[in-house]
Scaffold this motif. Structure first.
Motif, PDB file in Angstrom:
ATOM      1  N   UNK A  17      -0.293  -5.404  -4.335  1.00 24.37           N
ATOM      2  CA  UNK A  17       0.757  -4.408  -4.466  1.00 24.37           C
ATOM      3  C   UNK A  17       2.084  -5.037  -4.888  1.00 24.37           C
ATOM      4  N   UNK A  18       2.318  -6.288  -4.506  1.00 24.63           N
ATOM      5  CA  UNK A  18       3.526  -6.977  -4.971  1.00 24.63           C
ATOM      6  C   UNK A  18       3.473  -7.196  -6.478  1.00 24.63           C
ATOM      7  N   UNK A  19       2.305  -7.592  -6.981  1.00 22.73           N
ATOM      8  CA  UNK A  19       2.145  -7.745  -8.429  1.00 22.73           C
ATOM      9  C   UNK A  19       2.280  -6.381  -9.114  1.00 22.73           C
ATOM     10  N   UNK A  20       1.736  -5.343  -8.483  1.00 22.36           N
ATOM     11  CA  UNK A  20       1.888  -4.000  -9.034  1.00 22.36           C
ATOM     12  C   UNK A  20       3.343  -3.591  -9.139  1.00 22.36           C
ATOM     13  N   UNK A  21       4.124  -3.892  -8.093  1.00 22.70           N
ATOM     14  CA  UNK A  21       5.552  -3.565  -8.125  1.00 22.70           C
ATOM     15  C   UNK A  21       6.266  -4.357  -9.215  1.00 22.70           C
ATOM     16  N   UNK A  45       7.293 -10.750  -0.291  1.00 26.52           N
ATOM     17  CA  UNK A  45       6.067 -10.938   0.486  1.00 26.52           C
ATOM     18  C   UNK A  45       6.398 -11.477   1.878  1.00 26.52           C
ATOM     19  N   UNK A  46       5.904 -10.774   2.893  1.00 28.60           N
ATOM     20  CA  UNK A  46       6.146 -11.191   4.262  1.00 28.60           C
ATOM     21  C   UNK A  46       7.481 -10.759   4.828  1.00 28.60           C
ATOM     22  N   UNK A  47       8.375 -10.282   3.972  1.00 30.66           N
ATOM     23  CA  UNK A  47       9.668  -9.764   4.429  1.00 30.66           C
ATOM     24  C   UNK A  47       9.626  -8.238   4.473  1.00 30.66           C
ATOM     25  N   UNK A  48       9.058  -7.667   3.425  1.00 29.46           N
ATOM     26  CA  UNK A  48       8.797  -6.235   3.375  1.00 29.46           C
ATOM     27  C   UNK A  48       7.297  -6.082   3.135  1.00 29.46           C
ATOM     28  N   UNK A  49       6.734  -5.017   3.653  1.00 20.72           N
ATOM     29  CA  UNK A  49       5.278  -4.853   3.586  1.00 20.72           C
ATOM     30  C   UNK A  49       4.948  -3.596   2.783  1.00 20.72           C
ATOM     31  N   UNK A  50       4.218  -3.793   1.688  1.00 21.94           N
ATOM     32  CA  UNK A  50       3.860  -2.656   0.831  1.00 21.94           C
ATOM     33  C   UNK A  50       2.973  -1.655   1.551  1.00 21.94           C
ATOM     34  N   UNK A  51       2.186  -2.118   2.525  1.00 19.23           N
ATOM     35  CA  UNK A  51       1.359  -1.193   3.284  1.00 19.23           C
ATOM     36  C   UNK A  51       2.212  -0.188   4.047  1.00 19.23           C
ATOM     37  N   UNK A  52       3.479  -0.561   4.323  1.00 18.88           N
ATOM     38  CA  UNK A  52       4.409   0.367   4.967  1.00 18.88           C
ATOM     39  C   UNK A  52       5.230   1.148   3.945  1.00 18.88           C
TER      40      UNK A  52
END
Length: 463
Positions: A145-149, A261-268
């Protein structure tokens, strides 16, 4: 244009560093809870999907790949265990076969259907704990999801199927974390996964769509396994002049998005959208709006003269079948989704059959349903809050007119299903897959972090 990293490191560097450094205790409890929900939903639709024709084809091919090797990995619908890559392919195909799996707007991607089969296969292959499976699924999801963003949705708008392109990255990240690859091996694995990625939206409405999901899961597992044995991959797979950003994404790639990554969570946030009904998510908001208008105003279906759906461009692009002839075409038809939902009060797996497609009542309703893109969708602000929203107008034969706007569908992160609704869907899916052990598997999934061995996750009977 591509945005350079703030510290001159590559995208592969950022991903590999985070994967290798993450410990299970660093994942917030709220993120773990969301991940459990995703796994429950995905295993449910995977089991239901295993009964499909395309999943049977994938299992046959997977069995050929496994050969005489018994393997240690569960393949739903099969009478034997298989090797990890074959299991990832077969289960990944099953997970997306019914188009009932979740979605994330960070990249417009079906994440769990690819990541969960890959993580489960590798976890069972090495006999990992449930806690490790859960963490690996989170690792894969966050990386994908980070790569998607970072891709800023250009991929999807250009015509690539993001699940096929981004899926191997998420599957690889999950597998690499489970295999405890070192920093160099993890970077190599990711490079291999990116270099081999691909997927065309031309496959929508055909077997290719589900098979591409299976292939993405398998590709991620294979990339991690190859790196484990010493294979190398391109370190600049995203930034290279013949790499991801230019070839797939029109040169756009904001590598600084990976710093979160690890600071904000895409799952949230943006979160994961879980489907209430087994058709393309692009139709869901309109379906919900139409049902709400029917229930609130009490008119009969015979009184309806027309139903018009004013929707954004992505919905127009996805729902291309006005008169679907097959189950797969029906899943990409606004007309079918609304007609069935109005007739039966919902749209279930039991409605995706030739009988429903030939039902004169369904055909009659489909003929009075129109879909178009109005001027309101020129607003970027509206698209941001309602990427697959809908303005639905139902006009009766007496001239009375009812209107409803829905920015998001039930089940999306903005309007989530309850735990009871998630579990009800899970059990319905298991019944569709002719399994009787739903309560046991559900209990195991809820207690996943305490499970000593992933090989014990799925009851052996009726595997």
């Amino acid at each position: 244009m591509s945005i350079p990293p703030s510290d001159n490191t590559t995208a592969i560097d950022k991903l590999a560093d985070w994967i290798v450094g993450l410990q299970p205790e660093q994942v917030p409890a709220s993120v773990q809870h969301i991940a459990i929900t995703c796994l429950i939903d995905t295993l449910g639709v995977m089991i239901a999907g295993a009964a499909s024709r395309v999943a049977a084809i994938a299992r046959a091919a997977a069995a050929d790949e496994s050969g005489s090797n018994s393997g240690t990995c569960t393949v739903f619908g099969a009478s034997r265990y298989m090797v990890a890559s074959a299991a990832a392919f077969a289960n990944g195909t099953a997970a997306h076969a019914l188009d009932f799996d979740d979605n994330c707007y960070a990249g417009f991607v079906h994440g769990s259907a690819v990541i969960a089969p890959a993580a489960l296969a590798v976890a069972q292959h090495i006999d990992a704990s449930g806690r490790d499976l859960l963490t690996a699924f989170i690792v894969g999801s966050e990386c994908e999801y980070a790569v998607g963003a970072a891709s800023r949705s250009v991929l999807y708008e250009t015509g690539w199927w993001t699940t096929g392109v981004l899926g191997p990255i998420g599957a690889c990240a999950a597998a690499a974390w489970l295999l405890r690859l070192n920093r160099m091996q993890t970077a190599a694995a990711l490079g291999l996964a990116v270099a081999a990625a691909g997927g065309l939206k031309a496959g929508f409405g055909t077997d290719a769509k589900a098979l591409m999901a299976g292939r993405a899961a398998q590709a991620g597992v294979n990339a991690a396994m190859l790196a484990r044995h010493g294979a190398t991959g391109p370190a600049h797979a995203f930034e290279h002049h013949n790499g991801f950003a230019r070839l797939f994404n029109q040169g756009v790639f904001d590598v600084n998005k990976l710093d979160r990554l690890g600071r904000e969570w895409s799952l949230e946030s943006p979160g994961v959208d879980i489907k209430r009904i087994p058709v393309c998510l692009s139709s869901h908001a309109a379906v919900d709006a139409a049902l709400e208008l029917l229930h609130e105003n009490g008119f009969s279906l015979d009184e309806i003269a027309s139903i018009t759906c004013d929707v954004p461009p992505i919905v127009i692009a996805n729902l291309v079948y006005q008169q679907p002839a097959t189950r797969q075409e029906a899943q990409f038809s606004m007309q079918f989704a609304i007609a069935i939902s109005l007739l039966y009060g919902t749209l279930g797996l039991e409605h995706l059959n030739p009988t429903a497609l030939k039902d004169e009542r369904v055909i009659g309703l489909m003929q009075i349903i129109d879909m178009h893109q109005g001027a309101q969708w020129e607003s970027r602000e509206l698209l941001a809050i309602a990427p697959e929203g809908a303005q639905v107008v139902i006009t009766l034969k007496n001239g009375r007119r009812y209107e409803r706007f829905r920015a998001a569908a039930r089940g999306t992160a903005a309007d989530p299903l309850s735990r009871e609704e998630i579990e009800e869907k899970f059990l319905r899916c298991l019944a569709a897959g002719e399994r009787q052990d739903g309560p046991i598997l559900l209990a195991n999934l809820h207690a996943l972090s305490m499970l000593a061995s992933c090989r014990a996750l799925v009851p052996a009977r009726g595997r």
